[in-house]
Design an enzyme around this catalytic site. Structure first.
Site, PDB file in Angstrom:
ATOM      1  N   ALA A  44       0.752  -1.278  -0.144  1.00  0.00           N
ATOM      2  CA  ALA A  44      -0.047  -0.145  -0.004  1.00  0.00           C
ATOM      3  C   ALA A  44       1.070   1.182   0.160  1.00  0.00           C
ATOM      4  O   ALA A  44       0.392   2.501  -0.499  1.00  0.00           O
ATOM      5  CB  ALA A  44      -0.916  -0.077   1.081  1.00  0.00           C
ATOM      6  N   PRO A  53      -4.880   5.784   1.775  1.00  0.00           N
ATOM      7  CA  PRO A  53      -4.047   5.364   2.956  1.00  0.00           C
ATOM      8  C   PRO A  53      -3.477   3.953   2.657  1.00  0.00           C
ATOM      9  O   PRO A  53      -4.149   3.177   2.255  1.00  0.00           O
ATOM     10  CB  PRO A  53      -5.046   5.555   4.069  1.00  0.00           C
ATOM     11  CG  PRO A  53      -6.324   5.361   3.205  1.00  0.00           C
ATOM     12  CD  PRO A  53      -6.371   5.786   1.673  1.00  0.00           C
ATOM     13  N   ASP A  54      -2.258   3.811   3.516  1.00  0.00           N
ATOM     14  CA  ASP A  54      -2.018   2.413   3.826  1.00  0.00           C
ATOM     15  C   ASP A  54      -2.738   1.743   4.881  1.00  0.00           C
ATOM     16  O   ASP A  54      -3.780   2.155   5.469  1.00  0.00           O
ATOM     17  CB  ASP A  54      -0.493   2.243   3.922  1.00  0.00           C
ATOM     18  CG  ASP A  54       0.177   2.906   4.943  1.00  0.00           C
ATOM     19  OD1 ASP A  54      -0.687   3.143   6.022  1.00  0.00           O
ATOM     20  OD2 ASP A  54       1.292   3.176   5.312  1.00  0.00           O
ATOM     21  N   PHE A  55      -2.470   0.530   5.349  1.00  0.00           N
ATOM     22  CA  PHE A  55      -3.055  -0.203   6.353  1.00  0.00           C
ATOM     23  C   PHE A  55      -2.530   0.191   7.792  1.00  0.00           C
ATOM     24  O   PHE A  55      -3.395   0.521   8.760  1.00  0.00           O
ATOM     25  CB  PHE A  55      -3.111  -1.585   5.963  1.00  0.00           C
ATOM     26  CG  PHE A  55      -4.090  -1.949   4.797  1.00  0.00           C
ATOM     27  CD1 PHE A  55      -5.211  -2.140   4.846  1.00  0.00           C
ATOM     28  CD2 PHE A  55      -3.248  -2.081   3.625  1.00  0.00           C
ATOM     29  CE1 PHE A  55      -5.998  -2.388   3.816  1.00  0.00           C
ATOM     30  CE2 PHE A  55      -3.904  -2.179   2.498  1.00  0.00           C
ATOM     31  CZ  PHE A  55      -5.256  -2.477   2.383  1.00  0.00           C
ATOM     32  N   ARG A  56      -1.171   0.148   7.808  1.00  0.00           N
ATOM     33  CA  ARG A  56      -0.672   0.074   9.259  1.00  0.00           C
ATOM     34  C   ARG A  56       0.105   1.113   9.561  1.00  0.00           C
ATOM     35  O   ARG A  56       0.489   1.226  10.673  1.00  0.00           O
ATOM     36  CB  ARG A  56       0.180  -1.244   9.503  1.00  0.00           C
ATOM     37  CG  ARG A  56      -0.619  -2.561   9.161  1.00  0.00           C
ATOM     38  CD  ARG A  56       0.128  -3.591   9.264  1.00  0.00           C
ATOM     39  NE  ARG A  56      -0.570  -4.950   9.021  1.00  0.00           N
ATOM     40  CZ  ARG A  56      -1.109  -5.220   7.823  1.00  0.00           C
ATOM     41  NH1 ARG A  56      -0.865  -4.838   6.803  1.00  0.00           N
ATOM     42  NH2 ARG A  56      -1.968  -6.376   7.643  1.00  0.00           N
ATOM     43  N   ASN A 127      -1.565  -5.072  -3.637  1.00  0.00           N
ATOM     44  CA  ASN A 127      -2.563  -3.582  -3.539  1.00  0.00           C
ATOM     45  C   ASN A 127      -4.053  -4.144  -4.533  1.00  0.00           C
ATOM     46  O   ASN A 127      -3.811  -4.711  -5.552  1.00  0.00           O
ATOM     47  CB  ASN A 127      -2.079  -2.388  -4.255  1.00  0.00           C
ATOM     48  CG  ASN A 127      -0.729  -2.025  -3.411  1.00  0.00           C
ATOM     49  OD1 ASN A 127      -0.892  -2.394  -2.218  1.00  0.00           O
ATOM     50  ND2 ASN A 127      -0.098  -1.139  -3.736  1.00  0.00           N
ATOM     51  N   ASP A 129      -5.900  -1.492  -5.807  1.00  0.00           N
ATOM     52  CA  ASP A 129      -6.106  -0.248  -6.249  1.00  0.00           C
ATOM     53  C   ASP A 129      -6.218  -0.197  -7.612  1.00  0.00           C
ATOM     54  O   ASP A 129      -6.617   0.752  -8.486  1.00  0.00           O
ATOM     55  CB  ASP A 129      -5.507   0.772  -5.900  1.00  0.00           C
ATOM     56  CG  ASP A 129      -3.980   0.683  -5.773  1.00  0.00           C
ATOM     57  OD1 ASP A 129      -3.386  -0.064  -6.824  1.00  0.00           O
ATOM     58  OD2 ASP A 129      -3.372   1.125  -4.756  1.00  0.00           O
ATOM     59  N   HIS A 146      -3.245 -10.208  -3.722  1.00  0.00           N
ATOM     60  CA  HIS A 146      -4.587 -10.162  -2.734  1.00  0.00           C
ATOM     61  C   HIS A 146      -5.777  -9.852  -3.589  1.00  0.00           C
ATOM     62  O   HIS A 146      -6.785  -9.203  -3.065  1.00  0.00           O
ATOM     63  CB  HIS A 146      -3.913  -9.140  -1.690  1.00  0.00           C
ATOM     64  CG  HIS A 146      -3.120  -9.639  -0.732  1.00  0.00           C
ATOM     65  ND1 HIS A 146      -2.619  -8.770   0.180  1.00  0.00           N
ATOM     66  CD2 HIS A 146      -2.557 -10.704  -0.639  1.00  0.00           C
ATOM     67  CE1 HIS A 146      -1.504  -9.298   1.015  1.00  0.00           C
ATOM     68  NE2 HIS A 146      -1.712 -10.496   0.420  1.00  0.00           N
TER      69      HIS A 146
HETATM   70  P1  OAD Z   1       0.917  -1.778   5.503  1.00  0.00           P
HETATM   71  O1  OAD Z   1      -0.008  -0.704   5.822  1.00  0.00           O
HETATM   72  O2  OAD Z   1       1.310  -2.862   6.358  1.00  0.00           O
HETATM   73  O3  OAD Z   1       2.523  -1.399   5.108  1.00  0.00           O
HETATM   74  C1  OAD Z   1       2.836  -0.305   4.361  1.00  0.00           C
HETATM   75  C2  OAD Z   1       4.330   0.225   4.370  1.00  0.00           C
HETATM   76  O4  OAD Z   1       4.595   1.473   3.492  1.00  0.00           O
HETATM   77  C3  OAD Z   1       4.677   0.532   5.713  1.00  0.00           C
HETATM   78  O5  OAD Z   1       5.728   0.091   5.963  1.00  0.00           O
HETATM   79  C4  OAD Z   1       4.931   2.177   5.680  1.00  0.00           C
HETATM   80  O6  OAD Z   1       5.934   2.733   6.481  1.00  0.00           O
HETATM   81  C5  OAD Z   1       5.306   2.321   4.134  1.00  0.00           C
HETATM   82  N1  OAD Z   1       4.941   3.543   3.540  1.00  0.00           N
HETATM   83  C6  OAD Z   1       3.823   4.205   3.469  1.00  0.00           C
HETATM   84  N2  OAD Z   1       3.833   5.113   2.724  1.00  0.00           N
HETATM   85  C7  OAD Z   1       5.039   5.290   2.188  1.00  0.00           C
HETATM   86  C8  OAD Z   1       5.539   5.877   1.244  1.00  0.00           C
HETATM   87  N3  OAD Z   1       5.259   6.891   0.611  1.00  0.00           N
HETATM   88  N4  OAD Z   1       6.972   5.569   0.573  1.00  0.00           N
HETATM   89  C9  OAD Z   1       7.423   4.719   1.134  1.00  0.00           C
HETATM   90  N5  OAD Z   1       6.891   3.813   2.157  1.00  0.00           N
HETATM   91  C10 OAD Z   1       5.465   3.898   2.553  1.00  0.00           C
HETATM   92  O7  OAD Z   1       0.358  -2.271   3.950  1.00  0.00           O
HETATM   93  P2  OAD Z   1       0.827  -3.548   3.307  1.00  0.00           P
HETATM   94  O8  OAD Z   1       2.201  -3.925   3.504  1.00  0.00           O
HETATM   95  O9  OAD Z   1       0.476  -3.341   1.688  1.00  0.00           O
HETATM   96  O10 OAD Z   1      -4.603  -6.867   2.654  1.00  0.00           O
HETATM   97  O11 OAD Z   1      -0.226  -4.496   3.876  1.00  0.00           O
HETATM   98  C11 OAD Z   1      -0.186  -5.913   3.291  1.00  0.00           C
HETATM   99  C12 OAD Z   1      -1.758  -6.397   3.398  1.00  0.00           C
HETATM  100  O12 OAD Z   1      -2.305  -6.063   4.841  1.00  0.00           O
HETATM  101  C13 OAD Z   1      -2.671  -5.771   2.543  1.00  0.00           C
HETATM  102  O13 OAD Z   1      -2.808  -6.125   1.166  1.00  0.00           O
HETATM  103  C14 OAD Z   1      -4.323  -5.527   3.150  1.00  0.00           C
HETATM  104  C15 OAD Z   1      -3.734  -5.718   4.487  1.00  0.00           C
HETATM  105  O14 OAD Z   1      -4.555  -6.310   5.276  1.00  0.00           O
HETATM  106  C16 OAD Z   1      -5.712  -6.759   2.020  1.00  0.00           C
HETATM  107  O15 OAD Z   1      -6.481  -5.805   1.970  1.00  0.00           O
HETATM  108  C17 OAD Z   1      -6.679  -7.862   1.879  1.00  0.00           C
END
Ligand code: OAD
Length: 367
Positions: A44, A53-56, A127, A129, A146
Site C-alpha cells: 500500500a 492510505p496504507d493499512f498500518r 494492492n 487499487d 491479494h
Molecule cells: P501496510 O500498511 O502494512 O504497510 C505499508 C508500508 O509502507 C509501511 O511499512 C509504511 O511505512 C510504508 N509506507 C507508507 N507510505 C509510504 C511511502 N510514501 N513511501 C514508502 N513507504 C511508505 O500495507 P501492506 O504491506 O500493503 O490486505 O499490507 C499488506 C496487506 O495487509 C494488504 O494487502 C491488506 C492488509 O490487510 C488486504 O487488503 C486483503
C-alpha cells in the site's frame, strides 16, 4: 493469508556483488551486468502519495482509523469469518477503497519504465487499487496476490455477480446479495482466512530466478506474500525503498535499504540509471485527460520555469519535506480539527475517514 512480524537486521557488512550498498551501486550493477530479470514486490505504501492510505501506518493507516466501525480488531474488516457474520464494516470501507478516483504515483510509473526497458520479470502486488494497470503495466506482468475489485462472486455458491450492480452497491455502501442463492457477495479481494489466487503460487518460483529484487511500500507483515523476498537467490541484490525497515531486508551483503518515500527513491534510482527524463515523461502521461494542461504551446521560457519549479520541488523533497509527509501532517491536523469539532457536538459527513480520504472530505464540504 496470515500475519508475521519482521526480524532484526544488520546492513553494515560490505557488499559482495554490488560496488556499494546504495542506489548508485544498484544502477551500476543493472548497467554492467545487463540485468533483465527484475522482480518488484509492493504494498500500500506505493499508493499513499496518490491519496490512498496504507493499512498500518500510525495515525494515517486505515486500521488506526476504523474506530467508528466498532470493531474489536481492525483487521476483522478483511476477515472472511467476520464478513460472513457482519459484512457491513467492509462495505462501509469499500466505497473509499474502490478504484477509479486515483492517479498512479511516480513509483507505479517507475515499474512501468522497468517493463518498457525490458527489465521487468514480474511485478508482485498486494494492492487492490489497480494503479499498476492504470500506469500502463500489462495484466500478465502483474501478480495481484491479494486479488482486486475487478470481479466479484457469491461467497457460498460462487456465482458471478454483475459488475454494474456491484458498483452501485459499493457507491451506496450497501451489502449485495447473490441473485441465485441467499449468499453474500464479495469483490474477489483476498481476505484473512482465504487462499491467495493460483497466479501467486504459479509464479512463486520467479523470485528465485531473478537478478534483482525491488521491494517498496510494504510492511511485509502478511503471509505468504511476506515470504517472497526470502526466495530471492543468495548473492542477488535486494533493494528496499520504504519508510521503515521491514522483513529482515538489509541482512544480506547485497541488500540496499533506502528509508524514505518511494517516489523520491525511484526518482533517485532512475536518475542514477540515466532514465530521469523518461520517468518524468512517463508519469506525466498518466495525468487524466481533464487535468491535462490546456491552451497554446508553452514557450521555451515557460518550459524552463516549469523545470525550475520541478527542481525546486525536488530540493524540497530532498530536504525531507515530501509530499507524503506533508499530506500526513495535513491529515493529522485535519483529524485533530475533526476531533475538536466532534467534541463540540458537530457531525462528520464522511463516516469518520474524511481525514484519511481527502477526496471524500472535499465532496462532503461541497454538499
Ligand atoms: P501496510 O500498511 O502494512 O504497510 C505499508 C508500508 O509502507 C509501511 O511499512 C509504511 O511505512 C510504508 N509506507 C507508507 N507510505 C509510504 C511511502 N510514501 N513511501 C514508502 N513507504 C511508505 O500495507 P501492506 O504491506 O500493503 O490486505 O499490507 C499488506 C496487506 O495487509 C494488504 O494487502 C491488506 C492488509 O490487510 C488486504 O487488503 C486483503
Amino acid at each position: 493469508m496470515g500475519n508475521e512480524s519482521s526480524t532484526v537486521v544488520d546492513d553494515s557488512t560490505p557488499p559482495s556483488v554490488l560496488e556499494a550498498r546504495t542506489l548508485e551501486g544498484v544502477a551500476t550493477y543493472i548497467k554492467e551486468r545487463s540485468v533483465q530479470r527484475v522482480v518488484v514486490m509492493v504494498g500500500a505504501g506505493i499508493s499513499t502519495s496518490a491519496g490512498i492510505p496504507d493499512f498500518r501506518s500510525p495515525d494515517t493507516g486505515i486500521y488506526s482509523n476504523l474506530a467508528h466501525l466498532d470493531l474489536t480488531d481492525p483487521e476483522d474488516v478483511f476477515d472472511i469469518s467476520f464478513f460472513r457474520e457482519n459484512p457491513r464494516p467492509f462495505y462501509a470501507l469499500a466505497r473509499e477503497l474502490a478504484p477509479g478516483q486515483f492517479r498512479p504515483t511516480i513509483a507505479h510509473s517507475f515499474i512501468k519504465l522497468l517493463y518498457d526497458k525490458g527489465l521487468l520479470m514480474k511485478h508482485f502486488s498486494q494492492n487492490i487499487d489497480c494503479l499498476e494497470r492504470l500506469a500502463g503495466l500489462p495484466g500478465d506482468m502483474i501478480v495481484e496476490a491479494h486479488g482486486s475489485f475487478a470481479t466479484q462472486h457469491c461467497i457460498d455458491c460462487k456465482a458471478e455477480y454483475p459488475e454494474d450492480r456491484m458498483k452501485a452497491a459499493i457507491a451506496k455502501g450497501e451489502v449485495p446479495y447473490c441473485l441465485k442463492c441467499p449468499g453474500l457477495v464479495k469483490p474477489d479481494i483476498v481476505f484473512f482466512g482465504e487462499a491467495l489466487p493460483a497466479d501467486f503460487f504459479e509464479n512463486r518460483d520467479l523470485p528465485g530466478q531473478a537478478d534483482l529484487c525491488i521491494v517498496m511500500g510494504t510492511s511485509l507483515t502478511v503471509q505468504p506474500f511476506a515470504s517472497l523476498p526470502g526466495l530471492v537467490g543468495e548473492g542477488v541484490p535486494r533493494v528496499l525503498i520504504n519508510m521503515e525497515r521491514v522483513g529482515g531486508l538489509g541482512s544480506r551483503p547485497d541488500d540496499v535499504v533506502v528509508l524514505g518515500d518511494c517516489d523520491t527513491g525511484v526518482r533517485k534510482l532512475a536518475r542514477a540509471l540515466g532514465w530521469g527524463q523518461d520517468l518524468e515523461e512517463l508519469w506525466e502521461s498518466t495525468k487524466p485527460e481533464e487535468v491535462q494542461e490546456q491552451g497554446p504551446p508553452r514557450t521555451r521560457e515557460e518550459k524552463l520555469q516549469d523545470e525550475v519549479d520541478r527542481l525546486t520541488e525536488e530540493v524540497d523533497r530532498t530536504l525531507g519535506i515530501s509530499t507524503a509527509y506533508e499530506q500526513r501532517v495535513r491529515q493529522h491536523l485535519d483529524r485533530q480539527a475533526t476531533d475538536k469539532a466532534k467534541a463540540a457536538g458537530e457531525t462528520e459527513g464522511v463516516g469518520g475517514l474524511g481525514h484519511v480520504f481527502p477526496h471524500l472530505a472535499r465532496a462532503s464540504e461541497e454538499r
